[in-house]
Design a protein around this motif. Structure first.
Motif, PDB file in Angstrom:
ATOM      1  N   LYS A  97       0.850  -1.194   0.000  1.00 22.19           N
ATOM      2  CA  LYS A  97       0.000   0.000   0.000  1.00 22.19           C
ATOM      3  C   LYS A  97       0.880   1.236   0.000  1.00 22.19           C
ATOM      4  O   LYS A  97       1.913   1.275   0.662  1.00 22.19           O
ATOM      5  CB  LYS A  97      -0.858   0.037   1.276  1.00 22.19           C
ATOM      6  CG  LYS A  97      -1.833  -1.110   1.448  1.00 22.19           C
ATOM      7  CD  LYS A  97      -2.660  -0.917   2.723  1.00 22.19           C
ATOM      8  CE  LYS A  97      -3.620  -2.064   2.965  1.00 22.19           C
ATOM      9  NZ  LYS A  97      -2.968  -3.278   3.483  1.00 22.19           N
TER      10      LYS A  97
ATOM     11  N   ARG B 124     -12.059  -0.056   9.500  1.00 21.36           N
ATOM     12  CA  ARG B 124     -12.416  -0.189   8.091  1.00 21.36           C
ATOM     13  C   ARG B 124     -13.912  -0.354   7.879  1.00 21.36           C
ATOM     14  O   ARG B 124     -14.481   0.192   6.939  1.00 21.36           O
ATOM     15  CB  ARG B 124     -11.682  -1.400   7.509  1.00 21.36           C
ATOM     16  CG  ARG B 124     -10.175  -1.186   7.474  1.00 21.36           C
ATOM     17  CD  ARG B 124      -9.473  -2.451   7.069  1.00 21.36           C
ATOM     18  NE  ARG B 124      -8.067  -2.212   6.797  1.00 21.36           N
ATOM     19  CZ  ARG B 124      -7.300  -3.046   6.112  1.00 21.36           C
ATOM     20  NH1 ARG B 124      -7.812  -4.171   5.636  1.00 21.36           N
ATOM     21  NH2 ARG B 124      -6.040  -2.776   5.894  1.00 21.36           N
TER      22      ARG B 124
ATOM     23  N   ILE C  56      -6.131   2.702   1.908  1.00 23.20           N
ATOM     24  CA  ILE C  56      -5.872   1.478   1.153  1.00 23.20           C
ATOM     25  C   ILE C  56      -5.660   1.800  -0.329  1.00 23.20           C
ATOM     26  O   ILE C  56      -6.437   1.434  -1.213  1.00 23.20           O
ATOM     27  CB  ILE C  56      -6.949   0.401   1.372  1.00 23.20           C
ATOM     28  CG1 ILE C  56      -7.193   0.200   2.884  1.00 23.20           C
ATOM     29  CG2 ILE C  56      -6.542  -0.918   0.707  1.00 23.20           C
ATOM     30  CD1 ILE C  56      -8.057  -1.002   3.236  1.00 23.20           C
TER      31      ILE C  56
ATOM     32  N   THR D  78      -2.093  -8.005   5.481  1.00 24.59           N
ATOM     33  CA  THR D  78      -2.015  -6.579   5.835  1.00 24.59           C
ATOM     34  C   THR D  78      -0.650  -6.224   6.395  1.00 24.59           C
ATOM     35  O   THR D  78      -0.005  -5.261   5.959  1.00 24.59           O
ATOM     36  CB  THR D  78      -3.106  -6.233   6.864  1.00 24.59           C
ATOM     37  OG1 THR D  78      -4.379  -6.453   6.258  1.00 24.59           O
ATOM     38  CG2 THR D  78      -3.013  -4.785   7.311  1.00 24.59           C
TER      39      THR D  78
ATOM     40  N   THR E 106      -1.956   3.411   3.852  1.00 22.57           N
ATOM     41  CA  THR E 106      -2.550   2.273   4.572  1.00 22.57           C
ATOM     42  C   THR E 106      -3.937   2.602   5.102  1.00 22.57           C
ATOM     43  O   THR E 106      -4.744   1.700   5.310  1.00 22.57           O
ATOM     44  CB  THR E 106      -1.658   1.842   5.754  1.00 22.57           C
ATOM     45  OG1 THR E 106      -1.409   2.977   6.575  1.00 22.57           O
ATOM     46  CG2 THR E 106      -0.329   1.286   5.249  1.00 22.57           C
TER      47      THR E 106
ATOM     48  N   SER F 139     -11.421  -3.488   2.315  1.00 23.76           N
ATOM     49  CA  SER F 139     -10.340  -4.434   2.042  1.00 23.76           C
ATOM     50  C   SER F 139      -9.957  -4.202   0.601  1.00 23.76           C
ATOM     51  O   SER F 139     -10.810  -4.267  -0.286  1.00 23.76           O
ATOM     52  CB  SER F 139     -10.841  -5.870   2.251  1.00 23.76           C
ATOM     53  OG  SER F 139      -9.881  -6.792   1.781  1.00 23.76           O
ATOM     54  N   GLY F 140      -8.700  -3.934   0.347  1.00 23.33           N
ATOM     55  CA  GLY F 140      -8.270  -3.541  -0.995  1.00 23.33           C
ATOM     56  C   GLY F 140      -8.862  -4.394  -2.096  1.00 23.33           C
ATOM     57  O   GLY F 140      -9.539  -3.901  -3.003  1.00 23.33           O
TER      58      GLY F 140
ATOM     59  N   ARG G 253     -12.967  -0.691  -1.447  1.00 23.09           N
ATOM     60  CA  ARG G 253     -11.502  -0.670  -1.360  1.00 23.09           C
ATOM     61  C   ARG G 253     -11.027  -0.279   0.034  1.00 23.09           C
ATOM     62  O   ARG G 253     -10.016  -0.791   0.525  1.00 23.09           O
ATOM     63  CB  ARG G 253     -10.966   0.355  -2.372  1.00 23.09           C
ATOM     64  CG  ARG G 253      -9.467   0.371  -2.551  1.00 23.09           C
ATOM     65  CD  ARG G 253      -9.024   1.707  -3.121  1.00 23.09           C
ATOM     66  NE  ARG G 253      -9.072   2.742  -2.100  1.00 23.09           N
ATOM     67  CZ  ARG G 253      -9.450   3.990  -2.299  1.00 23.09           C
ATOM     68  NH1 ARG G 253      -9.823   4.407  -3.504  1.00 23.09           N
ATOM     69  NH2 ARG G 253      -9.472   4.856  -1.297  1.00 23.09           N
ATOM     70  N   GLN G 254     -11.789   0.619   0.679  1.00 24.89           N
ATOM     71  CA  GLN G 254     -11.393   1.081   2.012  1.00 24.89           C
ATOM     72  C   GLN G 254     -11.736   0.059   3.095  1.00 24.89           C
ATOM     73  O   GLN G 254     -11.294   0.182   4.241  1.00 24.89           O
ATOM     74  CB  GLN G 254     -12.028   2.440   2.311  1.00 24.89           C
ATOM     75  CG  GLN G 254     -11.514   3.501   1.351  1.00 24.89           C
ATOM     76  CD  GLN G 254     -12.201   4.851   1.555  1.00 24.89           C
ATOM     77  OE1 GLN G 254     -12.023   5.485   2.587  1.00 24.89           O
ATOM     78  NE2 GLN G 254     -12.991   5.274   0.578  1.00 24.89           N
TER      79      GLN G 254
END
Lengths: 404, 404
Positions: free
Chosen positions: A22, A75, A28, A211, A25, A155-156, A152-153
C-alpha cells in the motif's frame, strides 16, 4: 411502517496480477495495479442483508451469525460512514421526500457460504457484499466503480469483487484515492470458458497476515520497487490484451509469472515471508509438467496456477482441461471425500487419478490423504446480485434469523 | 628417476553474497560479484594428488577412487590445459633446465572427506584442490588470485576456495575474464571467531542443478537484473566493511537478506525454482525468533542463516552462541546420532534441546528424527594447504592407493 432492507450477494475474486503493498494504509491505496477473475457466486459467495431503522440503537454487524465489534475509525466503520454520506449527498439532499436513512442505525448480517477453514480470503466478497447491500438499501445512484472506491477502504481486493468477469484495480495516483478503483476489463460473457480448480492445502502454521506482510515488503524488499515500476505496468497491459483476445496461453503465462513474483518479493522481505509450502510447490511442479507436455503437443500451455497469501492453489484452465487436471491432482493428492462434480464432468463412476500421455510422473511424489484437504471446481462469474427478501438474513425483528 | 608429484587440500566456502547467473557460460563469468566465508579444512576438505610422468598414457582423474572421464573441451580439461600452458610459459620457457612437465600426462586423484549425501557442493573445494595441487606440482609462480582465474573455469565458486578467511569474487568487466578473480577481504586471523553450523536437511526430490537453474533465471527473471545492478554492489561494499570492522550484526543481516534474495530470484524464474523446503523454512523461523530475542536484549542479532542451491542451512554465528543454537536446532530437529562436538562445547553429557529465555516456541513445530539428518560444526578457516607425500593419494605406480 416501511421496512428499509436490501439483500445482496457478492463473489470471491482471485488475482492474476497480485496486489501487494500500500502507498496509503488508511485509504488502502496500492503500490501497483492488479487484475483478477471474479469467481461464480453459485459456488462461493458472501451474502449480506442490511436494514436501516430509526428504532435500532446503533450500527450492528453479525458475521456468520456472530456479532462483530464495529471499531470506531476502523475499516468497517469507514465503509458504513462513506455510504451514509453518499445517501445524504446524492439522495436525501436532492429529494426532500426521501426517507433520512442516513440518520438511521443499520443492522447488517453477513454470511459466507464457504468455511473459514477453506483458507479462502472472505474479506473481498464480504466487503463487496456489504457495500452493495447498503448501496442497494440506500438506492445510491452509483455505478460499480464508484462503489468500488468504498469497498476498497474495507479491504483492498474487495473493490474487484464489485464486478463480474475480468476486473482491474487501477492503482491511481491521487493522494485522496478518488482514482483508485475497479474497472471491468471484460464481462464473464466475453470469455465464459475459464474454469478454476481451488486446491485447499492443509497448513499447520499460521501465516503472516497480508495486511502486515505487504507493508513489511514495502519497507524492506529491494526488489518490490522494481516490480512496481518496471514489471507490473507491462503485465497489466499484456494480460488485459490477452483477456480481450481470449488468448489463454498468454493469460496463463503472465498469471503464473506474477504469482511467482509476488511470492518472490514476499521472500525478499525482512524477515522473509513464506506462503507456499511443500504441497503448494508440488502442485506447481505438476502444472509445470502438465504444461510441458501440452506445449510439446500444441505449442501452448493449458493451465495456470496462482497462489495468494496462503498455501492454496487456484488453477485456471479452459473447461475442456478440467477433467485432466482433476485426475492429475487426485492422483498425487488422494482425497478423503468424493469430488464435488458440480459441472457433471465425471459421471457416476467418479474421479480416478490419472496423468496424460507423456507426463513424467517423477516430478512429484504422491502425498498422503489430507495434504490437499479439498477441491472446489468453479468458473468465472458475475458481479454482485440483488436478492429477494426471501433470502434475507435478518428477521422481522432486525436480528439475524439464525439467532431468532 | 625423479617423481613429480604434489598433494594439496582445499576448503569448502559458503557464500554470504550469492553467485547466481553467468554473463559467459564457457569462461564462467558471473553477472554479479559474490563473497564467501572459507570453512575450516580440519572438518571439510577436498584433497588432491597430482603427478606428471612421461610414462603415463593420458591425463587421468580419479574422484573418490572412481575414474572420471575428462571430457574434451570440458571444464576439467580446460583447467588442466590452462595449468600446462602456464607451466610452459612461466617456467619451462624461462628456464631451459626445468623439466618439461607440461608435455607429460598427469594423473590426478581427488578425495572429499564429506559424503556426497551431505548435500554440500564439492565442486568448489574439488576444483580448488585440483588447481592448487597441479600449480604446486608445476611450481607455478602465481599467487592465489591468478590461480583463482583457472579454478573459476572449473566451477565458478571454486575461485573463492583459493583463499582462507573472507573472500570476494570480483565479477570483472572484461570479455576474456582476466579481471574476474578472487581476492581476500580479510584472512581468518582477522576475525577467527565466526563459526558455522551446517544443518544437513533431508530432501527427497532432486533439485534443479545450479548450472542450469542460474541460466534460466538470467533468461526469465525480471527481478534478477535489478538485483545485479542495484542491490549487489552496495551489499558487497557494506559486507566487506562489516567484515573489516568485525561487525557481526551488519554481516548477519546482509547475509540473510542476500540468501533470501537469491531464493527470491530463483522463484521469479520460469518455471520457478525452489531450493528450500518446509524444513529449511522452519530453520529460518527459528533463527528469526532467536534473533528477535537477541535484539530485544542487546539490540543486535546473534546468528545468520544462509542457503545455497539446496535445502541445507548454514548458520553463521560468533563462537559464544554456538551452544544456544545447537540446543535450539536439536530441540526442534531431534538427531539420530550424537552431535559431533569437535570444539568440546558440551562435555560428556552431550546436547539437550533447549530454547533461550523469552523464545516463542510456537514459531515452528518440532519435526521427526531425520528431518535434519546431521549437524556439522565448523568455523572460518585457511586456504589451500600443501601436504607432505605421506598424505599422497597416488601410490608408487601412479594410480590411487585405494585401488592398488
Amino acid at each position: 411502517m416501511a421496512i428499509y432492507q436490501a439483500t445482496t450477494s457478492a463473489p470471491v475474486n482471485i488475482a492474476c496480477i497480485k496486489y501487494w503493498g500500500k502507498r496509503d494504509t488508511k485509504l488502502i491505496l496500492p503500490t501497483n495495479s492488479s487484475l483478477s477473475v471474479t469467481l461464480d457466486q453459485d459456488h462461493l459467495r458472501s451474502t449480506t442483508t442490511s436494514r436501516a431503522d430509526s428504532s435500532f440503537k446503533k450500527d450492528t454487524l453479525w458475521l456468520n451469525g456472530q456479532e462483530e465489534v464495529i471499531k470506531d475509525g476502523g475499516r468497517m466503520a469507514t465503509c458504513i460512514a462513506e455510504l451514509k454520506r453518499l445517501r445524504k449527498e446524492l439522495v436525501e439532499d436532492k429529494d426532500s421526500d426521501a426517507p433520512k436513512l442516513s440518520t438511521f442505525p443499520v443492522h447488517i448480517s453477513s454470511f459466507n457460504n464457504f468455511p473459514t477453514a477453506a483458507g479462502l480470503a472472505s474479506s473481498a466478497s464480504g466487503f463487496a457484499a456489504l457495500v452493495s447491500s447498503i448501496a442497494t438499501l440506500y438506492a445510491l445512484p452509483c455505478d460499480a466503480s464508484a462503489l468500488s472506491l468504498i469497498a476498497r477502504q474495507g479491504s483492498g481486493s474487495a473493490c474487484r469483487s464489485l464486478f463480474g468477469g475480468y476486473v482491474a484495480w487501477e492503482q491511481g495516483t491521487s493522494a485522496t484515492g478518488e482514482d483508485s478503483y475497479a474497472i471491468q476489463i471484460a464481462p464473464q460473457s466475453h470469455w465464459p470458458d475459464i474454469h478454476a480448480l481451488i486446491c485447499v492445502v492443509s497448513d499447520d502454521k499460521k501465516g503472516t497476515s497480508s495486511t502486515s506482510g505487504m507493508q513489511r515488503t514495502v519497507e524492506t524488499s529491494p526488489l518490490l520497487q522494481h516490480r512496481i515500476k518496471h514489471v507490473v505496468p507491462q503485465r497489466m497491459a499484456d494480460i488485459s490484451k490477452a483477456i480481450l483476445e481470449r488468448d489463454f496461453d498468454t493469460f496463463a503465462k503472465i498469471t503464473m509469472a506474477d504469482s511467482n513474483q509476488f511470492h518472490a518479493v514476499a521472500l525478499d522481505t525482512e524477515p522473509p515471508i513464506f506462503y507456499m509450502n511443500d504441497v503448494s510447490k508440488a502442485i506447481i511442479a505438476l502444472v509445470v509438467e502438465y504444461n510441458r507436455v501440452a506445449v510439446l503437443k500444441t505449442g501452448k500451455v493449458k493451465a495456470a496456477y496462482t497462489y495468494d497469501a496462503g498455501p492454496n492453489a487456484v488453477i485456471y484452465t479452459p473447461k475442456e482441461n478440467v477433467k485432466e487436471i482433476v485426475q492429475l491432482i487426485v492422483k498425487y493428492f488422494p482425497q478423503k471425500e468424493a469430488f464435488k462434480d458440480v459441472f457433471g464432468i465425471f459421471g457416476v463412476q467418479g474421479v480416478q487419478g490419472a496423468v496424460v500421455d507423456g507426463f513424467n510422473e517423477a516430478v512429484a511424489k504422491p502425498f498422503d490423504v489430507g495434504a490437499v484437504k479439498g477441491l472446489i471446481h468453479t468458473k468465472v462469474g458475475d458481479g454482485p446480485r440483488v436478492l429477494g427478501d426471501e433470502e434475507a438474513l435478518l428477521g422481522p425483528d432486525g436480528i439475524p434469523k439464525t439467532l431468532a
